[in-house]
Write a protein that holds these residues in place. Structure first.
Motif, short mmCIF file in Angstrom:
data_model
loop_
_atom_site.label_atom_id
_atom_site.label_comp_id
_atom_site.label_asym_id
_atom_site.label_seq_id
_atom_site.Cartn_x
_atom_site.Cartn_y
_atom_site.Cartn_z
N SER A 46 0.82 -1.22 0.00
CA SER A 46 0.00 0.00 0.00
C SER A 46 0.85 1.26 0.00
O SER A 46 0.37 2.34 -0.36
N GLU A 101 -3.29 7.03 -2.39
CA GLU A 101 -4.46 6.90 -1.54
C GLU A 101 -5.72 7.38 -2.28
O GLU A 101 -5.68 8.29 -3.10
N ASN A 102 -6.82 6.73 -1.97
CA ASN A 102 -8.13 7.10 -2.51
C ASN A 102 -8.18 7.05 -4.04
O ASN A 102 -8.91 7.80 -4.68
N VAL A 103 -7.37 6.14 -4.62
CA VAL A 103 -7.30 6.10 -6.08
C VAL A 103 -8.60 5.61 -6.70
O VAL A 103 -8.96 5.99 -7.81
N TRP A 104 -9.35 4.75 -5.97
CA TRP A 104 -10.60 4.21 -6.51
C TRP A 104 -11.82 4.77 -5.78
O TRP A 104 -12.89 4.17 -5.83
N ASP A 105 -11.68 5.90 -5.12
CA ASP A 105 -12.80 6.42 -4.33
C ASP A 105 -13.92 7.01 -5.17
O ASP A 105 -15.09 6.91 -4.82
N SER A 106 -13.57 7.63 -6.27
CA SER A 106 -14.60 8.31 -7.05
C SER A 106 -15.47 7.29 -7.80
O SER A 106 -14.96 6.28 -8.30
N ARG A 113 -14.22 6.41 -11.40
CA ARG A 113 -13.11 5.47 -11.52
C ARG A 113 -13.55 4.05 -11.18
O ARG A 113 -13.07 3.09 -11.80
N GLN A 114 -14.43 3.89 -10.22
CA GLN A 114 -14.95 2.57 -9.91
C GLN A 114 -15.71 2.00 -11.11
O GLN A 114 -15.62 0.80 -11.40
N HIS A 151 2.89 11.15 -5.73
CA HIS A 151 1.74 10.29 -6.02
C HIS A 151 0.81 10.93 -7.05
O HIS A 151 -0.38 10.66 -7.06
#
Length: 395
Positions: free
Chosen positions: A101, A106-111, A114-115, A318
């Motif tokens: 990790s 961080e939070n790369v798939w939060d939106s 993007r999911q 990042h």
């Protein structure tokens, strides 16, 4: 690679012990079963009344003892294998860092957007592999679970391609030939040789039938007429092989026509051309991303460790860039790359390549740094020019 080799050695030891255990178990159980069958046959042949009860009791006790010893021996050896399996887990923990990790943003798939992209990529990969499961409602299980809305017309081409590929793997050419004839003009626009090679392979399969298929092969040769101008030499070889049909093609100078690797080649050609017609890449984007990540992860883990040791936390932010260049090999080259000769940096959307009036190309950042008092002197020739005259170029 050294870490992988260490784990592989432990796996080979486990596999060797499993194979040895299997062979020994089969031999011991076969011997035991044979002894029991012999004892049963003797009892049936002589009868209990004719046998001495003490001898019968002794024989049965010996048989039970052998069965118990065999079970204990197999259980003991199986327990030893568990120790070897645990060593594989220890080797993995020792050679690989389980915590990755630290190199993931961080939070790369939060939106939600993007999911959605990730789910669509996974669905496409499953369709490419022909993996489709249906739930009780009659729709795809993955779509029901993920809530992704996919146009069902997207699935149909993949199902057809997988059906044809499955037929080719069983050396059935008819579905592929029907598809090629239906899409003949589009394949010709791609300068594809798929249809000819399918007809060629079908002709060779007729040659495999021997002299009994000679007449059918001659009649099928009419399919080569549209390809005579482009594949004249190949057609001549195919027709020349008919002379040796009585003695067997495998005993003739044309034995190379029977090479089995042609089936793997035709599968690759079909996949490539079919994906081109559908506007898709030959390889699954998910597979390519996964393979690239596997190659890049060890390098990223090392550079992250160096950054932490030297306390250079600002080096890697990042964002949409990596702290170092990672070589993935020519297989992963998909587009041209331009590096600014002044700043030695790869151009990007925010820093595109700019063409000067003199024809030399530099990055926009380099152009801004070289501009002085509204004038720009080319770093490669003495021409002076206005920076606003530079034009962005696209590769």
């Amino acid at each position: 690679m050294e870490q992988c080799a260490c784990v592989e050695r432990e796996l080979e030891k486990v596999l060797h012990r499993f194979v040895t255990y299997g062979h020994q178990s089969e031999e011991r159980l076969d011997d035991l079963l044979r002894n029991v069958c012999e004892l049963r046959s003797r009892l049936v042949a002589y009868g209990v009344q004719d046998a001495d009860l003490s001898v019968l009791h002794q024989t049965m006790a010996q048989c039970c003892k052998e069965i118990k010893e065999t079970v204990q021996m197999l259980a003991s050896r199986h327990k030893d294998i568990h120790g070897s399996v645990s060593k594989v887990g220890k080797a993995i923990d020792r050679n690989f860092d389980a915590e990755v990790s630290a190199v993931v943003a961080e939070n790369v798939w939060d939106s939600p957007e993007r999911q959605k992209y990730l789910s669509e990529t996974i669905v496409e990969h499953l369709y490419r592999q022909g993996i489709v499961y249906f739930c009780k409602n009659g729709c795809d299980s993955y779509l029901c679970e993920s809530g992704v809305v996919i146009d069902m017309s997207m699935k149909q081409p993949f199902l057809e391609l997988n059906r044809i590929l499955e037929a080719l793997r069983t050396q059935d050419l008819r579905p592929a030939l029907e598809w090629a004839v239906t899409n003949r003009q589009r394949l010709l626009d791609l300068n594809s040789t798929l249809e000819f090679k399918l007809h060629r392979l079908y002709f060779i399969s007729l040659l495999n039938g021997g002299i009994g298929k000679q007449q059918e092969a001659l009649q099928y040769a009419r399919h080569f007429q549209p390809f005579a101008s482009q594949h004249q030499r190949d057609i001549q070889i195919l027709m020349g092989s008919l002379v040796y049909l009585r003695h067997g093609i495998e005993n003739s100078p044309y034995r190379s026509l029977l090479e089995t690797d042609q089936w793997a080649e035709i599968c690759n050609i079909f996949t490539r051309d079919a994906c081109s017609l559908l506007g898709l890449s030959v390889e699954s984007p998910l597979s390519v991303s996964f393979a690239s990540g596997c190659m890049a992860l060890p390098v990223l883990m090392n550079i992250k460790q160096v950054i932490e040791q030297r306390q250079c936390s600002g080096v890697w932010t990042h964002k949409d860039e990596l702290p170092i260049e990672i070589e993935l090999g020519k297989k992963c080259w998909y587009h041209s790359v331009f590096a600014c000769p002044i700043l030695r940096q790869q151009t990007s959307e925010s820093n595109p390549p700019m063409k000067l009036i003199c024809g030399h190309v530099i990055s926009r950042d380099a152009l801004n740094k070289l501009t002085n008092a509204g004038k720009l002197k080319c770093p490669y020739c003495p021409m002076e020019q206005n920076p606003s005259d530079a034009k962005q170029i696209f590769f």
